[in-house]
Design a protein around this motif. Structure first.
Motif, PDB file in Angstrom:
ATOM      1  N   ASP A   1      52.706  61.359 -28.549  1.00 32.90           N
ATOM      2  CA  ASP A   1      53.540  61.789 -27.420  1.00 32.90           C
ATOM      3  C   ASP A   1      52.691  62.447 -26.338  1.00 32.90           C
ATOM      4  O   ASP A   1      52.956  62.269 -25.140  1.00 32.90           O
ATOM      5  N   ILE A   2      51.695  63.219 -26.730  1.00 32.95           N
ATOM      6  CA  ILE A   2      50.806  63.843 -25.742  1.00 32.95           C
ATOM      7  C   ILE A   2      50.022  62.775 -25.004  1.00 32.95           C
ATOM      8  O   ILE A   2      49.925  62.783 -23.764  1.00 32.95           O
ATOM      9  N   THR A   3      49.455  61.823 -25.739  1.00 37.29           N
ATOM     10  CA  THR A   3      48.679  60.743 -25.124  1.00 37.29           C
ATOM     11  C   THR A   3      49.535  59.950 -24.147  1.00 37.29           C
ATOM     12  O   THR A   3      49.080  59.573 -23.060  1.00 37.29           O
TER      13      THR A   3
ATOM     14  N   THR B   1      51.889  60.868 -22.266  1.00 30.93           N
ATOM     15  CA  THR B   1      52.142  61.539 -20.987  1.00 30.93           C
ATOM     16  C   THR B   1      50.993  61.357 -20.008  1.00 30.93           C
ATOM     17  O   THR B   1      51.186  61.472 -18.784  1.00 30.93           O
TER      18      THR B   1
ATOM     19  N   LEU C   1      48.767  63.434 -19.579  1.00 28.98           N
ATOM     20  CA  LEU C   1      48.466  64.756 -19.031  1.00 28.98           C
ATOM     21  C   LEU C   1      47.305  65.443 -19.727  1.00 28.98           C
ATOM     22  O   LEU C   1      46.666  66.326 -19.144  1.00 28.98           O
TER      23      LEU C   1
ATOM     24  N   TYR D   1      57.103  72.124 -30.959  1.00 29.63           N
ATOM     25  CA  TYR D   1      57.521  70.726 -30.862  1.00 29.63           C
ATOM     26  C   TYR D   1      57.484  70.069 -32.241  1.00 29.63           C
ATOM     27  O   TYR D   1      56.586  70.345 -33.040  1.00 29.63           O
TER      28      TYR D   1
ATOM     29  N   ALA E   1      60.938  63.648 -26.445  1.00 25.17           N
ATOM     30  CA  ALA E   1      59.659  63.324 -25.821  1.00 25.17           C
ATOM     31  C   ALA E   1      59.711  63.548 -24.315  1.00 25.17           C
ATOM     32  O   ALA E   1      58.717  63.961 -23.700  1.00 25.17           O
ATOM     33  N   THR E   2      60.870  63.311 -23.707  1.00 26.87           N
ATOM     34  CA  THR E   2      61.004  63.496 -22.258  1.00 26.87           C
ATOM     35  C   THR E   2      60.878  64.959 -21.872  1.00 26.87           C
ATOM     36  O   THR E   2      60.114  65.312 -20.964  1.00 26.87           O
TER      37      THR E   2
ATOM     38  N   ALA F   1      57.350  66.234 -22.376  1.00 22.87           N
ATOM     39  CA  ALA F   1      56.450  65.894 -21.278  1.00 22.87           C
ATOM     40  C   ALA F   1      56.639  66.858 -20.103  1.00 22.87           C
ATOM     41  O   ALA F   1      55.662  67.268 -19.449  1.00 22.87           O
ATOM     42  N   GLU F   2      57.884  67.236 -19.854  1.00 28.56           N
ATOM     43  CA  GLU F   2      58.155  68.182 -18.765  1.00 28.56           C
ATOM     44  C   GLU F   2      57.532  69.544 -19.054  1.00 28.56           C
ATOM     45  O   GLU F   2      56.927  70.173 -18.175  1.00 28.56           O
TER      46      GLU F   2
ATOM     47  N   LEU G   1      55.021  70.131 -21.076  1.00 27.63           N
ATOM     48  CA  LEU G   1      53.574  69.985 -21.064  1.00 27.63           C
ATOM     49  C   LEU G   1      53.050  70.030 -19.634  1.00 27.63           C
ATOM     50  O   LEU G   1      52.024  70.668 -19.349  1.00 27.63           O
ATOM     51  N   SER G   2      53.752  69.374 -18.724  1.00 21.18           N
ATOM     52  CA  SER G   2      53.357  69.402 -17.314  1.00 21.18           C
ATOM     53  C   SER G   2      53.410  70.824 -16.766  1.00 21.18           C
ATOM     54  O   SER G   2      52.500  71.258 -16.042  1.00 21.18           O
TER      55      SER G   2
END
Length: 366
Positions: free
Chosen positions: A222-224, A226, A228, A292, A318-319, A322-323, A325-326
């Motif tokens: 999930d990190i990959t 994104t 980010l 998470y 996951a959505t 990502a938010e 993480l950003s």
């Protein structure tokens, strides 16, 4: 001359032993003798190892069952039964491990706290007992009647214990002093080079306890996805996980890490699934923390407490991950300041070698 401080922890994961080791170090600096014991060694031969191995298998193969069991154990009958069984199995060896001149006894493991509370309550243990919490969430088994004081890492944890009706003081998180903020880009870059990590990438360090359990590979993917950050997964002693992640190239896979303070100083964000010692260590270093894909039971409970306290967001998809993480990548975090006293100072006070530091939110307990 003050007698020794006796600490009972448990070699289940690393959190209980980690807190015990840091307390022992701090108390030693104050000139106190410390004796440490593993609660699992207080059980009949072979029982402790079976408990530890069974717990590890449960988390690895059917983690949801751990959540069910922990919830069941929160009921009064099951909780009392677990405490009674622990006392019947461990009392003799625990009493034998406590010298006659002991000044205070400390537990960093709930079942050890339950046994010590019973011994204190029925008069077989005449010295003060302190129960140290290692997680932000409080399971009913953590509240042990008979224990003189429960030491809680932060006000959110202390409030939970007080609602359970046990004497409580809030303390600062029990993490090693090496867990500190990075001094600047120069130190971060030098540390990354020393650890063999990319110097010019955003790094998301994924921690999953000393056993590397949970949906860790999925978190890395999930990190990959994104774009980010590059995931750096600490697999602990889970060699199967390390090899699997290493083969599929979804992340940088590390095994057991001795240089954890340095690794966290390399991180732009830490993603955890249990919310125990590793998250406290990251916060002490001023690194943003995200909960998470949390483990059932204590992982979910810890994530809820950390989210309510505003310490670690808990995205459920996951959505939203990502938010978060950003947001973490653009945050300017700072170390979590703590106005609470040091647990070692309070334990030293119970041992009679220093004045007790009172918690203004709690009536005196000694």
């Amino acid at each position: 001359m003050t007698g020794p401080v006796v600490i009972f922890s448990a070699s289940i994961g690393a959190g209980h032993d980690g807190a015990a080791a840091e307390l022992a170090r701090r108390l030693g600096e104050q000139g106190l003798e410390v004796l440490r014991h593993d609660f699992l060694d207080m059980l009949p031969p072979g029982v402790g190892r079976r408990i530890r191995d069974g717990y590890a298998r449960q988390l690895n193969t059917l983690p949801q069952s751990w959540g069910w069991l922990l919830n069941a154990m929160g009921g009064p009958r099951m909780s009392a039964g677990a405490a009674g069984l622990s006392a019947s199995l461990a009392t003799t060896r625990m009493l034998a491990a406590i010298p006659a001149d002991a000044a205070v006894v400390v537990s960093t493991y709930p079942l050890a706290s339950q046994v010590l509370g019973r011994l204190r309550g029925d008069g077989r243990l005449s010295v003060p007992v302190a129960a140290v919490m290692t997680d932000p969430s409080v399971h009913p088994l953590c509240a042990a009647a008979g224990v003189d004081v429960h030491l809680a890492p932060g006000l959110a944890t202390a409030d939970q214990l007080r609602r359970l009706g046990v004497p409580t003081l809030a303390v600062s998180p029990i993490v090693r002093p090496e867990f500190r903020p990075v001094t600047g880009p120069a130190e971060r870059d030098a540390t990354r080079r020393r650890l063999g990590l990319p110097a010019d990438e955003r790094l998301a360090v994924v921690v999953a306890g000393s056993w590397g359990v949970g949906d860790v590979a999925a978190t890395a993917r999930d990190i990959t996805a994104t774009g980010l950050a590059v995931p750096v997964v600490v697999c602990g002693r889970n060699e199967i996980l390390r090899r699997r992640i290493g083969r599929d190239g979804s992340a940088i896979a590390l095994g057991w890490v001795d240089a954890m303070p340095e690794l966290l100083r390399c991180a732009d964000v830490v993603v955890h699934n249990a919310g125990g010692l590793s998250s406290a260590e990251a916060m002490a270093g001023g690194v943003p923390v995200i909960s998470y894909r949390c483990l059932p039971g204590h992982g979910v409970a810890n994530a809820a407490v950390l989210a309510r306290a505003g310490l670690s967001p808990w995205p459920r998809s996951a959505t939203t991950f990502a938010e978060e993480l950003s947001r973490a990548m653009t945050a300017t975090p700072a170390p979590q300041a703590s106005a609470e006293p040091d647990a070692a100072d309070l334990i030293a006070a119970l041992a009679g070698s220093a004045p007790l530091i009172a918690d203004p939110l709690q009536e005196a307990v000694v």
